[in-house]
Design a protein around this motif. Structure first.
Motif, PDB file in Angstrom:
ATOM      1  N   ALA A  72      53.750  74.970  11.693  1.00 16.43           N
ATOM      2  CA  ALA A  72      53.923  73.814  12.785  1.00 16.43           C
ATOM      3  C   ALA A  72      52.714  72.975  12.510  1.00 16.43           C
ATOM      4  CB  ALA A  72      53.794  74.743  14.012  1.00 16.43           C
ATOM      5  N   VAL A  73      53.138  71.599  13.114  1.00 13.87           N
ATOM      6  CA  VAL A  73      52.034  70.567  13.336  1.00 13.87           C
ATOM      7  C   VAL A  73      51.895  70.126  14.925  1.00 13.87           C
ATOM      8  CG1 VAL A  73      52.074  69.822  10.809  1.00 13.87           C
ATOM      9  CG2 VAL A  73      53.544  68.851  12.601  1.00 13.87           C
ATOM     10  N   ALA A  74      50.719  69.731  15.111  1.00 10.79           N
ATOM     11  CA  ALA A  74      50.497  69.037  16.423  1.00 10.79           C
ATOM     12  C   ALA A  74      49.916  67.657  16.334  1.00 10.79           C
ATOM     13  CB  ALA A  74      49.450  69.720  17.203  1.00 10.79           C
ATOM     14  N   LEU A  75      50.744  66.757  16.976  1.00 10.79           N
ATOM     15  CA  LEU A  75      50.696  65.106  16.495  1.00 10.79           C
ATOM     16  C   LEU A  75      49.799  64.534  17.624  1.00 10.79           C
ATOM     17  CD1 LEU A  75      54.258  64.477  15.286  1.00 10.79           C
ATOM     18  CD2 LEU A  75      52.361  65.305  13.929  1.00 10.79           C
ATOM     19  N   PHE A  76      48.953  63.834  17.226  1.00 13.78           N
ATOM     20  CA  PHE A  76      48.087  62.686  18.222  1.00 13.78           C
ATOM     21  C   PHE A  76      48.274  61.618  17.760  1.00 13.78           C
ATOM     22  CE2 PHE A  76      46.592  67.106  18.195  1.00 13.78           C
ATOM     23  CZ  PHE A  76      46.500  67.617  19.675  1.00 13.78           C
ATOM     24  N   PRO A  77      48.514  60.571  18.464  1.00 16.43           N
ATOM     25  CA  PRO A  77      48.723  59.166  17.969  1.00 16.43           C
ATOM     26  C   PRO A  77      47.568  58.379  18.278  1.00 16.43           C
ATOM     27  CG  PRO A  77      49.683  59.324  20.356  1.00 16.43           C
ATOM     28  CD  PRO A  77      49.304  60.771  19.567  1.00 16.43           C
ATOM     29  N   ALA A  78      47.245  57.540  17.276  1.00 15.44           N
ATOM     30  CA  ALA A  78      45.930  56.427  17.580  1.00 15.44           C
ATOM     31  C   ALA A  78      46.892  55.331  17.940  1.00 15.44           C
ATOM     32  CB  ALA A  78      45.149  56.359  16.356  1.00 15.44           C
ATOM     33  N   ILE A  79      46.772  54.805  19.125  1.00 18.16           N
ATOM     34  CA  ILE A  79      47.546  53.527  19.599  1.00 18.16           C
ATOM     35  C   ILE A  79      46.593  52.492  19.700  1.00 18.16           C
ATOM     36  CG2 ILE A  79      48.955  52.695  21.711  1.00 18.16           C
ATOM     37  CD1 ILE A  79      50.143  55.271  20.265  1.00 18.16           C
ATOM     38  N   ALA A  80      47.222  51.429  19.053  1.00 20.83           N
ATOM     39  CA  ALA A  80      46.701  49.891  19.057  1.00 20.83           C
ATOM     40  C   ALA A  80      46.092  49.674  20.600  1.00 20.83           C
ATOM     41  CB  ALA A  80      47.287  48.939  18.611  1.00 20.83           C
ATOM     42  N   ASP A  81      45.004  49.058  20.619  1.00 18.17           N
ATOM     43  CA  ASP A  81      44.265  48.751  21.987  1.00 18.17           C
ATOM     44  C   ASP A  81      45.294  47.930  22.944  1.00 18.17           C
ATOM     45  OD1 ASP A  81      41.953  50.138  21.983  1.00 18.17           O
ATOM     46  OD2 ASP A  81      40.658  48.501  21.172  1.00 18.17           O
ATOM     47  N   VAL A 113      58.143  73.104  12.759  1.00 17.18           N
ATOM     48  CA  VAL A 113      57.905  73.151  14.440  1.00 17.18           C
ATOM     49  C   VAL A 113      57.085  72.011  14.812  1.00 17.18           C
ATOM     50  CG1 VAL A 113      57.128  74.433  16.453  1.00 17.18           C
ATOM     51  CG2 VAL A 113      58.081  75.607  14.463  1.00 17.18           C
ATOM     52  N   VAL A 114      57.416  71.223  15.435  1.00 19.79           N
ATOM     53  CA  VAL A 114      56.832  69.757  15.719  1.00 19.79           C
ATOM     54  C   VAL A 114      56.358  69.793  17.188  1.00 19.79           C
ATOM     55  CG1 VAL A 114      56.849  67.298  16.066  1.00 19.79           C
ATOM     56  CG2 VAL A 114      57.893  68.408  14.121  1.00 19.79           C
ATOM     57  N   ILE A 115      54.929  69.769  17.359  1.00 18.33           N
ATOM     58  CA  ILE A 115      54.401  69.967  18.668  1.00 18.33           C
ATOM     59  C   ILE A 115      53.813  68.760  19.185  1.00 18.33           C
ATOM     60  CG2 ILE A 115      52.685  71.120  20.097  1.00 18.33           C
ATOM     61  CD1 ILE A 115      52.975  73.565  18.009  1.00 18.33           C
ATOM     62  N   THR A 116      54.222  68.148  20.280  1.00 18.50           N
ATOM     63  CA  THR A 116      53.574  66.727  20.726  1.00 18.50           C
ATOM     64  C   THR A 116      52.726  66.957  22.048  1.00 18.50           C
ATOM     65  OG1 THR A 116      55.508  66.650  22.020  1.00 18.50           O
ATOM     66  CG2 THR A 116      55.427  65.314  19.933  1.00 18.50           C
ATOM     67  N   ASP A 117      51.557  66.262  21.949  1.00 17.43           N
ATOM     68  CA  ASP A 117      50.652  66.165  23.004  1.00 17.43           C
ATOM     69  C   ASP A 117      51.072  65.483  24.445  1.00 17.43           C
ATOM     70  OD1 ASP A 117      47.843  67.152  23.537  1.00 17.43           O
ATOM     71  OD2 ASP A 117      47.796  65.110  24.060  1.00 17.43           O
ATOM     72  N   VAL A 118      51.130  66.254  25.532  1.00 15.67           N
ATOM     73  CA  VAL A 118      51.411  65.320  26.745  1.00 15.67           C
ATOM     74  C   VAL A 118      50.101  64.899  27.501  1.00 15.67           C
ATOM     75  CG1 VAL A 118      52.856  65.195  28.712  1.00 15.67           C
ATOM     76  CG2 VAL A 118      53.696  66.417  26.927  1.00 15.67           C
ATOM     77  N   ALA A 119      49.580  63.719  27.344  1.00 17.29           N
ATOM     78  CA  ALA A 119      48.412  63.367  28.231  1.00 17.29           C
ATOM     79  C   ALA A 119      48.519  61.928  28.187  1.00 17.29           C
ATOM     80  CB  ALA A 119      47.196  64.058  27.711  1.00 17.29           C
ATOM     81  N   LEU A 120      47.712  61.277  29.094  1.00 17.38           N
ATOM     82  CA  LEU A 120      47.802  59.886  29.015  1.00 17.38           C
ATOM     83  C   LEU A 120      46.630  59.240  27.950  1.00 17.38           C
ATOM     84  CD1 LEU A 120      48.370  58.249  32.365  1.00 17.38           C
ATOM     85  CD2 LEU A 120      49.908  58.876  30.550  1.00 17.38           C
TER      86      LEU A 120
END
Ligand code: PBG
Length: 324
Positions: A72-81, A113-120
């Protein structure tokens, strides 16, 4: 004459193996990864060996882990400002970075197994996990947004959604939203017991997601408390969580033990960015052996009662376990 000799059970590798109480395998591990728009890789100074990866490199890195037995991996995106705002609405964009990353991973590696983070927080111009209203994080304004975010991730193909925000009532809201969206098989890994910890520092560098003002103490737990976690766990069970998470890892091994004793649900633990950074920094100074300290840390988390371990050292650990 000494008649009781515990050392007899340590006399050889064979005997030690026979009496070993705890096991550690690549199949227990989850590799957290950072994704950005790219192109290429952007190193993270405080996390040697990790970088923000573009979608193509993310797939490559995930394949490397998967082929070593990390499921499994857990993904965290770096979003442009420019895409951040107070309500984190970019998180709902079906063709946003994270959703594209999930689709690319599931098409290249369907069994991963793809795990995504739910938070703002990665999407929030305030750097908080919820919506700021009059200088406080408004729980009930945030929960419906989290439920929509989880649905967007599930529709992109996420296998597990992992709310890490610590709002009250979000697990139930996410479960109902997933079911209504026709996604009853998507799991919820709830960060049930997440502490307001300084060990998240390198992670916030990686995503540039530190709170613009204040701290997270009105929603994340006080490091002084353990009995309080029983309440969080009970609620998450009632609301339909599939896995419970404790975070951070080693300094909170007693909490992992407590949670594993009160719940039948699988327990995950997050060996967080600061824990990884400490081992790397000490090893770079020649002060400690990274490989040995990593394996020992993960084994201790298993001994504390964790079924699943999120660790930035998953690839290194999987390689070491193969050799052992
Ligand atoms: C935020 C989130 C954080 C981590 C995972 N999800 C940071 C925070 O709560 O500020 C930290 C992970 C790590 O330090 O490795 N929703």
């Amino acid at each position: 004459m000494i008649s009781n000799r515990p050392r007899r059970n340590r006399v050889s590798a064979g005997v030690r193996g026979l009496v070993r109480e705890t096991s550690l395998a690549a199949s227990h591990l989850v590799l957290p990864l950072f994704v950005h728009e790219g192109p290429g890789a952007h190193p993270i100074a405080s996390m040697p060996g990790h970088a923000r990866l573009d979608v193509e490199l993310l797939v490559q890195k995930s394949r490397e882990a998967f082929e070593l037995g990390v499921p499994a991996v857990a993904l965290f995106p770096a979003i442009a400002d420019g895409l951040k705002n107070p309500r984190g609405t970019e998180s709902l964009n079906a063709s946003g970075l994270l959703q594209r990353a999930v689709r690319a991973l599931k098409s290249a590696l369907p069994e991963l197994v793809v795990i995504t983070d739910v938070a703002l927080d990665p999407y929030s111009s305030d750097g908080h996990d919820g919506v700021l209203v009059d200088d406080r994080i408004d729980n009930d304004e945030t929960v419906p947004l989290l439920a929509k975010m989880a649905v967007a991730q599930a529709l992109a193909g996420a296998d597990v959604v992992a709310p890490s925000d610590m709002m009250d009532g979000r697990v139930g809201a996410i479960r109902r939203a997933l079911d209504e969206a026709g996604k009853p098989d998507v799991l919820i890994c709830s960060y049930s017991v997440k502490y307001a910890s300084a060990f998240y520092g390198p992670f916030r560098d990686a995503l540039d997601s530190a709170p613009r003002a204040g701290d997270k103490k009105t929603y994340q737990m006080d490091p002084a408390n353990v009995r309080e976690c029983l309440r969080e766990v009970r609620l998450d069970e009632q609301e339909g969580a599939d896995w419970l998470m404790v975070k951070p890892g080693l300094p909170y091994a007693d909490v992992v033990r407590a949670v594993s004793e009160i719940s039948e649900l699988p327990v995950a633990v997050y060996h967080v960015s600061g824990e990884y950074a400490m081992l790397k920094a000490a090893a770079q100074n020649g002060w400690m052996d990274f490989d040995k300290c990593l394996i020992e840390s993960l084994l201790c988390l298993r001994r504390a009662g964790a079924d699943i371990i999120f660790t930035y050292g998953a690839i290194e650990a999987a390689r070491l376990l193969k050799k052992a």
